[in-house]
Scaffold this motif. Structure first.
Motif, PDB file in Angstrom:
ATOM      1  N   ASN A   1       0.831  -1.207   0.000  1.00 23.12           N
ATOM      2  CA  ASN A   1       0.000   0.000   0.000  1.00 23.12           C
ATOM      3  C   ASN A   1       0.862   1.252   0.000  1.00 23.12           C
ATOM      4  N   ASP A   2       1.930   1.239   0.798  1.00 20.84           N
ATOM      5  CA  ASP A   2       2.831   2.395   0.849  1.00 20.84           C
ATOM      6  C   ASP A   2       3.532   2.603  -0.495  1.00 20.84           C
ATOM      7  N   ILE A   3       3.980   1.500  -1.110  1.00 20.92           N
ATOM      8  CA  ILE A   3       4.641   1.586  -2.427  1.00 20.92           C
ATOM      9  C   ILE A   3       3.680   2.196  -3.438  1.00 20.92           C
ATOM     10  N   ARG A   4       2.478   1.678  -3.507  1.00 21.07           N
ATOM     11  CA  ARG A   4       1.501   2.162  -4.497  1.00 21.07           C
ATOM     12  C   ARG A   4       1.140   3.631  -4.266  1.00 21.07           C
ATOM     13  N   ARG A   5       0.990   4.019  -3.007  1.00 19.88           N
ATOM     14  CA  ARG A   5       0.636   5.408  -2.701  1.00 19.88           C
ATOM     15  C   ARG A   5       1.734   6.365  -3.191  1.00 19.88           C
ATOM     16  N   LYS A   6       2.990   6.058  -2.858  1.00 20.22           N
ATOM     17  CA  LYS A   6       4.094   6.926  -3.291  1.00 20.22           C
ATOM     18  C   LYS A   6       4.263   6.851  -4.804  1.00 20.22           C
ATOM     19  N   ARG A   7       4.183   5.648  -5.356  1.00 20.55           N
ATOM     20  CA  ARG A   7       4.327   5.462  -6.798  1.00 20.55           C
ATOM     21  C   ARG A   7       3.283   6.276  -7.559  1.00 20.55           C
ATOM     22  N   ASN A   8       2.043   6.244  -7.107  1.00 16.56           N
ATOM     23  CA  ASN A   8       0.971   6.983  -7.784  1.00 16.56           C
ATOM     24  C   ASN A   8       1.223   8.487  -7.770  1.00 16.56           C
ATOM     25  N   LYS A   9       1.756   9.002  -6.655  1.00 17.36           N
ATOM     26  CA  LYS A   9       2.096  10.427  -6.589  1.00 17.36           C
ATOM     27  C   LYS A   9       3.203  10.759  -7.590  1.00 17.36           C
ATOM     28  N   LEU A  10       4.219   9.894  -7.644  1.00 21.61           N
ATOM     29  CA  LEU A  10       5.334  10.141  -8.567  1.00 21.61           C
ATOM     30  C   LEU A  10       4.873  10.057 -10.025  1.00 21.61           C
ATOM     31  N   LEU A  11       3.995   9.120 -10.333  1.00 22.63           N
ATOM     32  CA  LEU A  11       3.453   9.024 -11.693  1.00 22.63           C
ATOM     33  C   LEU A  11       2.627  10.269 -12.037  1.00 22.63           C
ATOM     34  N   ALA A  12       1.771  10.672 -11.110  1.00 22.20           N
ATOM     35  CA  ALA A  12       0.925  11.845 -11.362  1.00 22.20           C
ATOM     36  C   ALA A  12       1.770  13.097 -11.604  1.00 22.20           C
TER      37      ALA A  12
ATOM     38  N   GLN B   1       7.700   3.447 -16.286  1.00 16.72           N
ATOM     39  CA  GLN B   1       7.507   1.995 -16.301  1.00 16.72           C
ATOM     40  C   GLN B   1       8.164   1.363 -15.074  1.00 16.72           C
ATOM     41  N   ALA B   2       9.338   1.862 -14.688  1.00 17.12           N
ATOM     42  CA  ALA B   2      10.007   1.346 -13.487  1.00 17.12           C
ATOM     43  C   ALA B   2       9.140   1.598 -12.245  1.00 17.12           C
ATOM     44  N   LEU B   3       8.489   2.745 -12.194  1.00 13.35           N
ATOM     45  CA  LEU B   3       7.569   3.025 -11.089  1.00 13.35           C
ATOM     46  C   LEU B   3       6.406   2.036 -11.079  1.00 13.35           C
ATOM     47  N   ARG B   4       5.826   1.774 -12.273  1.00 11.64           N
ATOM     48  CA  ARG B   4       4.703   0.834 -12.349  1.00 11.64           C
ATOM     49  C   ARG B   4       5.111  -0.580 -11.938  1.00 11.64           C
ATOM     50  N   ASP B   5       6.378  -0.923 -12.157  1.00  8.60           N
ATOM     51  CA  ASP B   5       6.869  -2.268 -11.837  1.00  8.60           C
ATOM     52  C   ASP B   5       7.189  -2.469 -10.352  1.00  8.60           C
ATOM     53  N   LEU B   6       7.278  -1.386  -9.583  1.00  4.66           N
ATOM     54  CA  LEU B   6       7.693  -1.501  -8.179  1.00  4.66           C
ATOM     55  C   LEU B   6       6.892  -2.514  -7.362  1.00  4.66           C
ATOM     56  N   PRO B   7       5.555  -2.519  -7.421  1.00  3.74           N
ATOM     57  CA  PRO B   7       4.823  -3.486  -6.593  1.00  3.74           C
ATOM     58  C   PRO B   7       5.212  -4.938  -6.891  1.00  3.74           C
TER      59      PRO B   7
END
Length: 136
Positions: A74-85, A110-116
Motif C-alpha cells: 500500500n505504501d509503495i503504491r501510494r508513493k508510486r501513484n504520486k510520482l506518476l501523477a 515503467q520502473a515506477l509501475r513495476d515496483l509493486p
C-alpha cells in the motif's frame, strides 16, 4: 495538610484505565463499579496490574509477514501513484520535452509501475528503492 496519594484504577484484565492523585483518605472511592483501585504510580501505555502489582506490559505480538507485506505494498503504491501523477504531463502529445527526454520519462514511469511486483514480498518500506527521476 492532608496526605496526597497517587492511585491507579484498573479493570479485571489488569488494564490500567486511569491514574491520578487525591487525598489518601479518598483513594478507595476513586474506582467505579467493576473497577479496582490501588495506591501507586504507573504509565498506562507501559504497565498493567497483575496480582496487585504494577508490571511491564508484554510486547505485542509481531505482525504477520502477510500483514507487513500488504502494508508495504500500500505504501509503495501510494508513493508510486504520486510520482506518476507528477510526471503525467511529460507524456502528453503537447509536452515541451524532446523525444529523447520523453523516452527517459517513459522508462522511469515503467520502473515506477513495476515496483509493486519487484517488491512483492517486501515487509519493510525502507528497503524499497525508487527509480531516479530524469532531469527535465
Amino acid at each position: 495538610a492532608a496526605k496526597i496519594s497517587n492511585f491507579i484504577i484498573y479493570n479485571s484484565d489488569g488494564k490500567i484505565l486511569r491514574t491520578g492523585s487525591c487525598p489518601a483518605s479518598h483513594v478507595e472511592i476513586q474506582a467505579n463499579d467493576g473497577e479496582f483501585v490501588m495506591s501507586g504510580d504507573a504509565d498506562d501505555s507501559l504497565h498493567m496490574v497483575v496480582d496487585g502489582q504494577v508490571v511491564q506490559q508484554p510486547d505485542p505480538e509481531p505482525l504477520a509477514d502477510e500483514v507487513l507485506i500488504r502494508i508495504c505494498q500500500n505504501d509503495i503504491r501510494r508513493k508510486r501513484n504520486k510520482l506518476l501523477a507528477a510526471t503525467d504531463w511529460n507524456q502528453m502529445p503537447d509536452s515541451p520535452l524532446a523525444d529523447e527526454k520523453k523516452a527517459e520519462y517513459a522508462v522511469y514511469r515503467q520502473a515506477l509501475r513495476d515496483l509493486p511486483s519487484v517488491y512483492e514480498n517486501e515487509t519493510d518500506i525502507d528497503n524499497v528503492v525508487y527509480p531516479t527521476r530524469p532531469e527535465a
